[in-house]
Design a protein around this motif. Structure first.
Motif, mmCIF file in Angstrom:
data_model
loop_
_atom_site.group_PDB
_atom_site.id
_atom_site.type_symbol
_atom_site.label_atom_id
_atom_site.label_comp_id
_atom_site.label_asym_id
_atom_site.label_seq_id
_atom_site.Cartn_x
_atom_site.Cartn_y
_atom_site.Cartn_z
ATOM 1 N N HIS A 142 0.824 -1.203 0.000
ATOM 2 C CA HIS A 142 0.000 0.000 0.000
ATOM 3 C C HIS A 142 0.866 1.264 0.000
ATOM 4 O O HIS A 142 0.547 2.246 -0.682
ATOM 5 N N VAL A 143 1.955 1.237 0.757
ATOM 6 C CA VAL A 143 2.864 2.382 0.745
ATOM 7 C C VAL A 143 3.560 2.489 -0.607
ATOM 8 O O VAL A 143 3.747 3.586 -1.144
ATOM 9 N N LEU A 144 3.924 1.346 -1.165
ATOM 10 C CA LEU A 144 4.551 1.365 -2.490
ATOM 11 C C LEU A 144 3.607 1.965 -3.525
ATOM 12 O O LEU A 144 4.012 2.805 -4.340
ATOM 13 N N GLN A 145 2.355 1.584 -3.491
ATOM 14 C CA GLN A 145 1.398 2.134 -4.448
ATOM 15 C C GLN A 145 1.203 3.633 -4.243
ATOM 16 O O GLN A 145 1.098 4.397 -5.210
ATOM 17 N N LEU A 146 1.168 4.064 -2.979
ATOM 18 C CA LEU A 146 0.996 5.486 -2.691
ATOM 19 C C LEU A 146 2.164 6.303 -3.236
ATOM 20 O O LEU A 146 1.979 7.348 -3.866
ATOM 21 N N ASN A 147 3.390 5.818 -3.007
ATOM 22 C CA ASN A 147 4.573 6.611 -3.335
ATOM 23 C C ASN A 147 5.058 6.461 -4.766
ATOM 24 O O ASN A 147 5.830 7.301 -5.244
ATOM 25 N N ALA A 148 4.619 5.429 -5.463
ATOM 26 C CA ALA A 148 5.130 5.156 -6.813
ATOM 27 C C ALA A 148 5.026 6.350 -7.767
ATOM 28 O O ALA A 148 5.976 6.631 -8.503
ATOM 29 N N PRO A 149 3.918 7.094 -7.798
ATOM 30 C CA PRO A 149 3.840 8.224 -8.748
ATOM 31 C C PRO A 149 4.878 9.308 -8.490
ATOM 32 O O PRO A 149 5.211 10.068 -9.411
ATOM 33 N N GLY A 150 5.390 9.377 -7.278
ATOM 34 C CA GLY A 150 6.364 10.410 -6.960
ATOM 35 C C GLY A 150 7.807 9.950 -7.037
ATOM 36 O O GLY A 150 8.724 10.723 -6.759
#
Length: 365
Positions: free
Chosen positions: A263-271
């Motif tokens: 979930h953290v990976l998905q949140l941060n991936a665009p940045g």
């Protein structure tokens, strides 16, 4: 692109060899000229502890080990070390045993010899954590960094598969968080990506054959690299979230890290597009080859499916009613340098998805 960064390498001796832990411990005690160890080991590891320190002479054994290191436990273990006149602490077990040894070192300045039996990686960092009144406080101090780490894959052969997977994914979280933590740099990144590659291979191998020594050694190798990367990069958003969940709600350490990571990976991936693309490549296998359209989150979830990883915080007692409190606590400690702006909305959505075990929604930035 020109590079400019600061990197600190921690000074630590690492001894790696299956079946060699007793020999290594004896040799290190002689090298360090220490004679009165306090041995920290849970009841589950008393047999291993007795074998590992059999040549050490008289020892004081401490078996009261609690996850997240409650301050009362830390104080009691410190008193035991002082009363015994201990001149070194030997911890044998997982991250909780190592964490308690660090707390004793923080209070006394005693050196630590760590003999890990899981893949937590705490043994390779100078970070400590102590929980008081439902709040886990963490810090950095070189005095808690174990002087020596002894990796013996024989000691992890009996680790149940489900525990091995959760522990290995905790190590994977160290790797991923190191890619964008406050002190992230190219050296930490290189270590983190190699750790992710090694752990991906190792965890699949452990599921295929829990007794495979090569997979167990690969997991220890990966966990060490991930922890070194984490020690250099510092605590990113993932670890801040998990420290809140563990310290405030007493959720199990490794399983919480495993559930929260995608979930953290998905949140941060665009940045963090470039480094996440490299993570996707590191997680590719012969069965799940990398292609330009694949994502790191998809590659990580493929690993989760292959190893039947834990996916729901609700399985460990985290109720929906706890989300507002957790969100508020996380917002207070979230790193300002996180690649995606952290808000009450996206953290609340992340926690709800992790609690329910469903794919995270398109999280707002």
């Amino acid at each position: 692109m020109r590079m400019q960064f600061t990197h600190t390498t921690l000074g630590q001796r690492v001894l790696f060899g299956a079946g060699q832990s007793a020999v290594f411990v004896s040799a290190e005690l002689s090298r360090l000229q220490q004679r009165r160890p306090l041995v920290i080991a849970t009841s589950r590891h008393q047999v291993e502890a007795a074998h590992v320190v059999e040549a050490a002479g008289p020892v004081q054994v401490w078996g009261d080990v609690v996850q997240h290191v409650p301050v009362g436990t830390a104080d009691a273990a410190t008193s035991a070390a002082t009363d015994a006149g201990a001149d070194v602490v030997i911890c044998i077990g997982g991250g909780s045993a190592t964490g308690l040894a660090k707390a004793v070192a923080l209070n006394t300045g005693l050196p630590v010899i760590a003999v890990p039996t899981t893949y937590s990686g705490s043994e390779a960092t100078n970070m400590w954590g102590i929980t008081t009144d439902r709040t886990k406080t963490t810090g950095v101090d070189d005095v808690v960094l174990p002087t020596t780490v002894i990796y013996d894959a024989d000691l992890s052969i009996g680790l149940p598969v489900d525990v091995s997977i959760a522990s290995g994914l905790n190590a994977m979280a160290h790797s991923v968080d190191s890619l964008w933590a406050p002190r992230a740099n190219p050296i930490n990144g290189a270590l983190a990506l190699e750790a992710a590659r090694a752990l991906n291979v190792a965890l699949r191998g452990i599921v295929a054959d829990p007794g495979d020594l090569a997979s167990r050694e690969m997991a220890l190798y990966g966990c060490y690299l991930s922890a070194v990367a984490f020690a250099g990069a510092g605590s990113g958003l993932h670890h801040k979230i998990c420290h809140v969940l563990g310290g405030t709600f007493d959720l199990p350490h490794a399983q919480t890290h495993a559930v929260v990571l995608p979930h953290v990976l998905q949140l941060n991936a665009p940045g963090a597009v470039d480094v996440v693309h490299r993570l996707a490549t590191a997680l590719a296998t012969d069965d799940t080859p990398h292609n330009p359209e694949s994502t790191a989150t998809a590659a990580l979830l493929a690993l989760y499916e292959a190893v039947d990883a834990p996916v729901r915080l609700s399985d460990y007692g985290f109720d929906e009613a706890g989300i507002p409190d957790a969100t508020d606590r996380i917002l207070r400690v979230a790193p300002p340098s996180n690649p995606v702006h952290v808000t009450a909305d996206n953290i609340g959505e992340l926690l709800a998805a992790a609690r329910a075990g469903r794919p995270a929604p398109a999280l707002s930035n």
